[in-house]
Write a protein that holds these residues in place. Structure first.
Motif, PDB file in Angstrom:
ATOM      1  N   ARG A   1      47.008  36.696  30.012  1.00 38.16           N
ATOM      2  CA  ARG A   1      47.890  36.779  31.174  1.00 38.16           C
ATOM      3  C   ARG A   1      48.708  35.491  31.319  1.00 38.16           C
ATOM      4  O   ARG A   1      49.861  35.511  31.729  1.00 38.16           O
ATOM      5  CB  ARG A   1      47.050  37.009  32.437  1.00 38.16           C
ATOM      6  CG  ARG A   1      47.904  37.030  33.684  1.00 38.16           C
ATOM      7  CD  ARG A   1      47.096  37.326  34.905  1.00 38.16           C
ATOM      8  NE  ARG A   1      47.971  37.243  36.071  1.00 38.16           N
ATOM      9  CZ  ARG A   1      47.807  37.947  37.161  1.00 38.16           C
ATOM     10  NH1 ARG A   1      46.820  38.787  37.246  1.00 38.16           N
ATOM     11  NH2 ARG A   1      48.629  37.810  38.170  1.00 38.16           N
TER      12      ARG A   1
ATOM     13  N   GLU B   1      42.976  39.689  36.643  1.00 37.50           N
ATOM     14  CA  GLU B   1      43.015  38.333  37.195  1.00 37.50           C
ATOM     15  C   GLU B   1      41.826  37.503  36.730  1.00 37.50           C
ATOM     16  O   GLU B   1      41.939  36.305  36.511  1.00 37.50           O
ATOM     17  CB  GLU B   1      42.999  38.403  38.733  1.00 37.50           C
ATOM     18  CG  GLU B   1      44.149  39.207  39.297  1.00 37.50           C
ATOM     19  CD  GLU B   1      44.986  38.425  40.271  1.00 37.50           C
ATOM     20  OE1 GLU B   1      44.558  37.354  40.683  1.00 37.50           O
ATOM     21  OE2 GLU B   1      46.088  38.897  40.585  1.00 37.50           O
ATOM     22  N   GLU B   2      40.641  38.155  36.572  1.00 43.14           N
ATOM     23  CA  GLU B   2      39.437  37.410  36.234  1.00 43.14           C
ATOM     24  C   GLU B   2      39.296  37.273  34.716  1.00 43.14           C
ATOM     25  O   GLU B   2      39.805  38.080  33.950  1.00 43.14           O
ATOM     26  CB  GLU B   2      38.189  38.107  36.814  1.00 43.14           C
ATOM     27  CG  GLU B   2      37.859  39.465  36.211  1.00 43.14           C
ATOM     28  CD  GLU B   2      38.653  40.621  36.805  1.00 43.14           C
ATOM     29  OE1 GLU B   2      38.349  41.768  36.460  1.00 43.14           O
ATOM     30  OE2 GLU B   2      39.577  40.355  37.606  1.00 43.14           O
TER      31      GLU B   2
END
Length: 562
Positions: free
Chosen positions: A218, A170-171
């Motif tokens: 992503r 996510e980061e």
């Protein structure tokens, strides 16, 4: 050999007909494949493909295509080949020394189902991992096209100046952090070792697509069930292999009903295909064979019509004139190296079971060659004096042949398309093979007495092949008091039973202790070495006991005995 998993119902849809597993086994003769298992509950079939030169067959679409064409005698059309396009990838000049080549296409009007997504991922991984040598030569990325604005830029960036959220995280991370923390970075980061700048794919709005050959972003690089428009790219170090990968992916998606649009790639440097390429690209060229070639290889007379029909149903474009056949393979194949490859496909298309076997007309009796008789005699002698035989791989590494043996760099017979540094060269000596076994045998009771009679290869620019295969015999002893004199006594026994006289002369060789090594001389010719292994060599191998060894040329002994 590649093993793939396909869903039976999905394969039936692609084949446009239902089949039993037994019937599929029969069809697979046209793909050099076989069924390795069928899970009826999951509807999954495991297939093993026995042709490592046909990556187009490593997927459900390729298997279905080859069988479908052969059954219907009708090929699919691919109208997107050599078509003009407005979609473009622009390559930066810095990539020439990093990872220079890229190819791509778009696929629209396709609804991505679970089966399609599974096959996309499997094909992507098989091509990248097996055919692309663990992404070193080829890495493939698939993206949601709706999030991309052309032109796409393939550029080089400094690893600490660019950050994005990779698939599975996510980061955001910079490129160095991805190599250290992401599982794919840990697995494939070695490909970029020593590079000051790394490859990056971005679109015209500077959105990051991927960090090839490591991981997609992503944001754009995650394809999901329900997506309808895709962008597919491949990067690598060989332009033909990169384009071939896109050709295969484009054919597969087209067979699924997608509308394929090419992508133009602009290079700032000249490639073997020019500064501009449009991919997918058909670079296949006709292979010319004659009736005589076919009839000599297959042992039967052939009619023009049969040749044309069987090769055409196997995917070839055929032209026949004056008993000469020009056969052009489909655009997703680049494996033809010789006219015999076309003849093999002709035989496969007709079916090997259709050829009538012919018994030999002459009765012959085989026997061992002189070199094998001699090598067997050497084996018998070593076993008789208490040595245990080992058999080891002729493939090894430079580290084992040179660095661990205290030897300077020298020309070795190397593998051109190496898959692993551990098996990158052919051994030129048997002693490292014995030391490898000894290094793994520290828990076995001493004394250790092992030997091997086997092949090695030496670089020889005067030979037509550039190298020679030789047959050597080598023996090693290891225990707390192992020394030159003991090894010398075993050499005496060997030559006594070979009925040969020999002498030793001192020699300096970095693998051996100074003053404890000698050259083996027979009839004035040097045929081998004997000595105590140097402590530095033993330390590099992790061996704790003294060792002495001998290695002689069986080829030279045979020549001297004649």
């Amino acid at each position: 050999m590649p093993t793939i998993t396909v869903i039976k119902s999905d394969l039936e849809n692609l084949l446009k007909k239902k089949f039993t597993i037994d019937k599929l086994e029969d069809y697979l003769k046209w793909t050099k494949g076989e069924v390795k298992g069928y899970d009826e509950k999951a509807d999954e079939i495991k297939l093993e493909l026995n042709d490592s030169n046909r990556p187009d067959l490593w997927c459900a679409e390729g298997i279905a295509r080859q069988i479908r064409w052969r059954l219907t005698n009708k090929k699919d059309a691919y109208p997107f080949l050599n078509k003009k396009t407005k979609n473009e990838i622009i390559v930066s000049k810095e990539l020439k020394e990093i990872r220079p080549y890229v190819a791509a296409c778009t696929a629209t009007d396709i609804y991505v189902t679970e089966n399609i997504l599974t096959q996309l991922i499997q094909t992507q991984e098989k091509l990248s991992y097996i055919f692309g040598r663990k992404r070193l030569g080829i890495a493939i990325g698939v993206y949601n096209l709706e999030k991309i604005k052309f032109p796409v830029y393939y550029k080089a960036v400094r690893p600490d100046e660019t950050s994005f959220a990779p698939l599975g995280f996510e980061e955001k991370m910079n490129l160095n952090e991805i190599l250290i923390q992401h599982p794919k970075g840990k697995e494939f980061g070695g490909i970029l070792k020593g590079k000051e700048m790394y490859p990056l794919l971005t679109d015209s709005e500077n959105k990051i697509l991927s960090f090839p050959p490591i991981i997609n972003s992503r944001e754009i690089g995650e394809v999901k069930v329900g997506d309808e428009n895709l962008f597919v790219e491949a990067t690598g170090t060989d332009i033909r292999l990169v384009i071939l990968a896109i050709n295969i992916m484009a054919a597969n998606l087209s067979d699924r009903g997608a509308k394929i649009e090419p992508v133009q790639v602009r290079y700032p440097f000249t490639t073997e295909l020019g500064k501009t390429t449009i991919t997918p690209f058909d670079f296949s060229e006709p292979v010319t064979i004659s009736h005589a070639d076919i009839e000599k290889a297959l042992g039967e007379a052939w009619k023009d019509k049969d040749i044309k029909d069987y090769l055409a149903s196997y995917g070839y474009d055929i032209k026949i004139k004056n008993k000469r056949i020009a056969a052009s393979p489909p655009f997703f194949r680049d494996d033809l190296m010789h006219p015999m490859d076309v003849i093999e496909d002709l035989a496969i298309s007709r079916g090997y079971d259709t050829f009538k076997p012919i018994m030999p007309h002459h009765f012959t009796v085989g026997s061992l060659s002189d070199i094998e008789f001699l090598s067997d005699r050497v084996r018998e002698i070593f076993v008789g004096i208490g040595f245990q035989e080992i058999i080891s791989n002729i493939l090894t590494s430079k580290n084992e042949l040179l660095t661990k043996m205290n030897l300077p760099d020298e020309r070795l017979v190397e593998i051109s398309n190496v898959m692993s540094e551990s098996y990158s060269v052919l051994r030129n000596s048997l002693v490292p093979s014995l030391l490898r076994v000894e290094a793994e045998s520290s828990k076995a009771f001493y004394p250790h007495r092992i030997f091997e009679t086997g092949e090695a290869a030496v670089y020889d620019e005067n030979d037509v092949m550039g190298s020679r295969t030789i047959l050597n015999a080598s023996a090693l002893i290891s225990h707390p008091n192992a020394n030159f004199s003991e090894m010398h006594s075993y050499l005496d026994i060997l030559f006594y039973y070979l009925n040969l006289e020999y002498s030793l002369e001192p020699v300096k060789q970095p693998s051996f202790v100074d003053g404890r090594a000698g050259r083996v001389i027979v009839k004035g010719e040097a045929i081998g070495l004997i000595g105590e292994i140097h402590p530095q060599v033993l330390e590099k191998w992790g061996i704790n006991c003294p060792c002495a060894c001998v290695e002689i040329s069986v080829n030279n002994i045979l020549n001297l005995k004649r």
